[in-house]
Design an enzyme around this catalytic site. Structure first.
Site, PDB file in Angstrom:
ATOM      1  N   THR A 698      -7.142 -84.663 -36.611  1.00  5.88           N
ATOM      2  CA  THR A 698      -7.976 -85.501 -37.475  1.00  5.88           C
ATOM      3  C   THR A 698      -7.805 -85.189 -38.956  1.00  5.88           C
ATOM      4  OG1 THR A 698      -9.821 -83.962 -37.191  1.00  5.88           O
ATOM      5  CG2 THR A 698      -9.701 -85.817 -35.674  1.00  5.88           C
ATOM      6  N   CYS A 699      -7.435 -83.950 -39.280  1.00  3.26           N
ATOM      7  CA  CYS A 699      -7.337 -83.598 -40.700  1.00  3.26           C
ATOM      8  C   CYS A 699      -6.146 -84.280 -41.376  1.00  3.26           C
ATOM      9  CB  CYS A 699      -7.272 -82.088 -40.882  1.00  3.26           C
ATOM     10  SG  CYS A 699      -5.907 -81.305 -40.005  1.00  3.26           S
ATOM     11  N   ILE A 700      -5.161 -84.733 -40.577  1.00  2.02           N
ATOM     12  CA  ILE A 700      -4.014 -85.439 -41.172  1.00  2.02           C
ATOM     13  C   ILE A 700      -3.847 -86.834 -40.552  1.00  2.02           C
ATOM     14  CG2 ILE A 700      -2.744 -83.371 -41.861  1.00  2.02           C
ATOM     15  CD1 ILE A 700      -1.078 -83.651 -39.314  1.00  2.02           C
TER      16      ILE A 700
END
Length: 732
Positions: A698-700
């Protein structure tokens, strides 16, 4: 109108009696005044009966007792029963008449039962007997399921209502009936024990047969084999009393029942529905003997005893939960047993169940713009909307706010639902206004997290409580708010523990470091970590122990998982615990914890902020590919074909699965944010192995999509991943 209706009703009753009195030249009536309603009708009936009036129906078959019950005239019913004792049983039988309003019948039974202890005992014993008869009718496939279920639950509701009006209310804790029916007052439940005994026997019998099926691999699951279970009568258990067989069935009713069930699997489902309705009645009877808020130990023991059979019922027909297992909402210890089944039901069905119980007993709850009177209007100022709204809401009754909301801006005439929507929309933006220091923006730039330094605002906890009230009130009245929180904060609202992946919303780099610690052997790296961390407190770095004596405890390969979890709890929970508590106190004013737990953190976001419209063409246009994928790859073509055929809800789930949010940025997918700034939606290739599910970082904003062999396999695996999304995440 009420006085006129009352007067006309009594004219009819008086005429019934006086027609049969030879000396009466004209009907006996009295002035139709409101202050003579209660005692006037009783006295009139008393006089007529003492003068020899006969109790006979009119030409339409309507009797004086019918009219009394339909109008809720308890005192007059009491007089009729005193003169004609047989009418008591007639009154009891009326509980089965669906044409009579339940509230009117309750009103009459309340009055009659309160005349003496003997009246109270007789009333409840008779109601229990009628309920038992109806219950045994329900446990027969030859009866109409809908009619008998409705009749049984209606009688039980009335029974419990009258019981709770008795001389020793269960709310005072003096008569809790923990161990069955031992007190004189609880003897009125004795007739119902026959029904509960039949219920228990059938559940034990079904459990035994299911165990046999599960241990015999060669057992056929044909309709006749399963139906044979229900054709076993007394020979199944010789100890069953012949006076009260648990369930009377015959081959014809099993195989060609009134509901048209033909195969064994459907027979079990049909039996499950009937038994589940009796279970609901059993729970109601157990609960009315307990102080408010306490679950009957007897009922908990019952559910634990029959746990596997009840789960089998629910698995075969999940709607049983919504129709009859309402007790789960009131019993956290029981809800946990069924939560995985409940959360497996369609989001729409759970929403309907949520609002059905949330709004129970609230008239006109959908008319959020209609106040009870002028004093209930929320008068707010646009130039100080947050503070003025906080002030008026704090002065308002919570019960009145549940019944309806009306808002007027100072100096403006406009009112109505449009104004209410505008108020919620503007106010939700004010809640995250940096001037109040309540929330801080997360790393993705679109979601918000409680500010650990919010105490710079001396009223911060009061304001957090107000913010919780507003979101709870919005959810209560189905109003959307223009605010999105971090995944971890939604978890806090739901009471779900946070995980180390949630740290990425406030510090992506720190989250990557935690992931690295878990993925690698740290034995010989010389990290010299201890169970303590340095935290910024108003610009000053302070060392905070993660547990008692943590500054002296080294982090090792064996205890690193505990270290990561404690760091997560500190960053995501302990640092903002007072803020979370204040918010939840306000939120739970309108939304009970037992109801909101029906949803996960992704669904809660949709409930509060709505389902966005997703432009698939814009999404596809602003997607990047890596690890060997490109737009011409068959798997990618299949993927977008699948996405185009997904429902809007499923597309939102996909967006949440990959990015952690259901929100599409202003300007479209080209402006999607990641942990380090702008980061487009990305699809990466992963080697395929059998049954492998997609995962995400989710962070990228990365979807890790296996190289599936066909479009059908891709579609199936993607949907499984979306509905188990909280278990499919990974860190980059």
């Amino acid at each position: 109108m009420e006085g006129q209706s009352f007067f006309m009703t009594w004219c009819s009753m008086c005429l019934m009696w006086t027609w049969r009195m030879p000396w009466a030249r004209q009907p006996y009536m009295w002035p139709a005044r409101m202050d003579t309603r209660l005692h006037g009708q009783r006295d009139t009936a008393q006089i007529l009966l003492l003068r020899g009036a006969k109790y006979l129906p009119d030409k339409n078959g309507v009797t004086p007792l019918d009219l009394c019950v339909q109008g809720g005239y308890g005192e007059t019913c009491e007089i009729l029963i005193q003169h004609h004792s047989r009418l008591f049983q007639t009154l009891i039988q009326m509980t089965q008449n669906d044409d009579i309003k339940e509230n009117m019948l309750r009103q009459v039974l309340e009055h009659v039962s309160q005349q003496s202890d003997s009246s109270y005992q007789r009333m409840l014993t008779s109601l229990a007997e009628v309920a038992t008869t109806n219950g045994h009718k329900l446990l027969s496939l030859s009866s109409n399921f809908e009619v008998q279920t409705k009749s049984l639950l209606r009688i039980i509701r009335i029974f419990c209502h009258v019981f709770c009006l008795g001389p020793s209310s269960p709310n005072n804790g003096n008569d809790m009936g923990y161990n069955g029916n031992k007190t004189p007052r609880n003897q009125v439940f004795k007739p119902l024990e026959l029904l509960w005994h039949s219920l228990d026997e059938w559940l034990v019998l079904i459990s035994t047969e299911l165990d046999k099926e599960s241990t015999d691999a060669t057992t056929s699951s044909s309709g006749n084999d399963i139906a044979s279970l229900f054709l076993k009568k007394r020979e199944v258990d010789p100890s069953v009393s012949s006076e009260n067989p648990p369930l009377l069935l015959d081959a014809e009713s099993v195989m060609k029942g009134p509901e048209g069930y033909a195969d064994g699997q459907d027979v079990i489902s049909m039996i499950a529905n009937r038994l589940s309705a009796v279970i609901q009645a059993f729970y109601m009877c157990c609960s009315c003997q307990m102080p408010h808020g306490m679950t009957s130990p007897r009922f908990i023991e019952f559910v634990c005893k029959h746990d596997e059979v009840l789960k089998c019922f629910v698995t075969r027909n999940p709607k049983i939960i919504f129709n009859h297992f309402h007790f789960l909402l009131e019993c956290p210890e029981l809800m946990s047993r069924f939560m995985h089944i409940i959360k497996g039901q369609p989001f729409k069905d759970r929403c309907e169940w949520f609002y059905e119980h949330l709004l129970a007993g609230q008239p006109d709850s959908d008319m959020v713009h209609r106040p009870v009177n002028e004093n209930d209007i929320l008068l707010v100022h646009r130039d100080s909307l947050f503070r003025s709204s906080c002030e008026v809401v704090s002065k308002s009754s919570n019960e009145k706010l549940k019944q309806g909301i009306a808002v007027r801006f100072h100096g403006e005439e406009g009112m109505g639902q449009g104004v209410v929507r505008e108020w919620f929309d503007i106010l939700s933006n004010e809640i995250i206004n940096p001037d109040y220091a309540l929330f801080t923006q997360s790393a993705d730039g679109t979601t918000f997290q409680p500010n650990s330094n919010s105490s710079v605002n001396p009223d911060h906890l009061n304001y957090f409580g107000f913010a919780g009230q507003i979101l709870g009130l919005a959810l209560y009245h189905r109003q959307l708010v223009n605010i999105y929180f971090t995944r971890s904060f939604y978890k806090h609202i739901l009471g779900i523990p946070v995980s180390y992946q949630d740290v990425s919303s406030i510090d992506p780099e720190y989250a990557k470091n935690l992931q690295w610690i878990l993925d690698n052997d740290i034995s010989d790296l010389g990290l010299e970590l201890t169970f303590s961390v340095e935290t910024d407190v108003f610009g000053t770095m302070e060392e905070v122990p993660l547990k008692p004596g943590g500054t002296a405890i080294q982090v090792t390969q064996d205890n690193k998982a505990e270290y990561v979890q404690l760091v997560t709890e500190l960053r995501m929970t302990r640092a903002i615990q007072p803020q979370i508590n204040a918010f939840l106190q306000g939120f739970h004013t309108f939304i009970p914890p037992s109801l909101i737990q029906l949803f996960d953190e992704y669904e809660l976001e949709l409930l509060l902020s709505g389902m966005p419209e997703i432009d698939v063409m814009d999404w596809k246009k602003n997607t990047e590919y890596t690890s060997g994928y490109d737009l011409q790859e068959p798997v990618i073509k299949w993927f977008w074909e699948v996405v185009e055929n997904l429902t809007q809800e499923e597309r939102v789930l996909l967006l949440q699965f990959v990015t952690g949010s259901s929100r599409v940025p202003h300007g479209g997918f080209a402006f999607l944010m990641g942990g380090s700034g702008l980061q487009k939606f990305t699809i990466a290739a992963v080697p395929y192995t059998s049954n492998l599910l997609p995962t995400s970082s989710t962070c990228i904003n990365m979807l890790k999509l296996p190289e599936y062999p066909s479009k059908d396999v891709l579609h199936d695996r993607l949907l499984v991943a979306l509905h188990c999304g909280s278990y499919g995440y990974a860190m980059a």
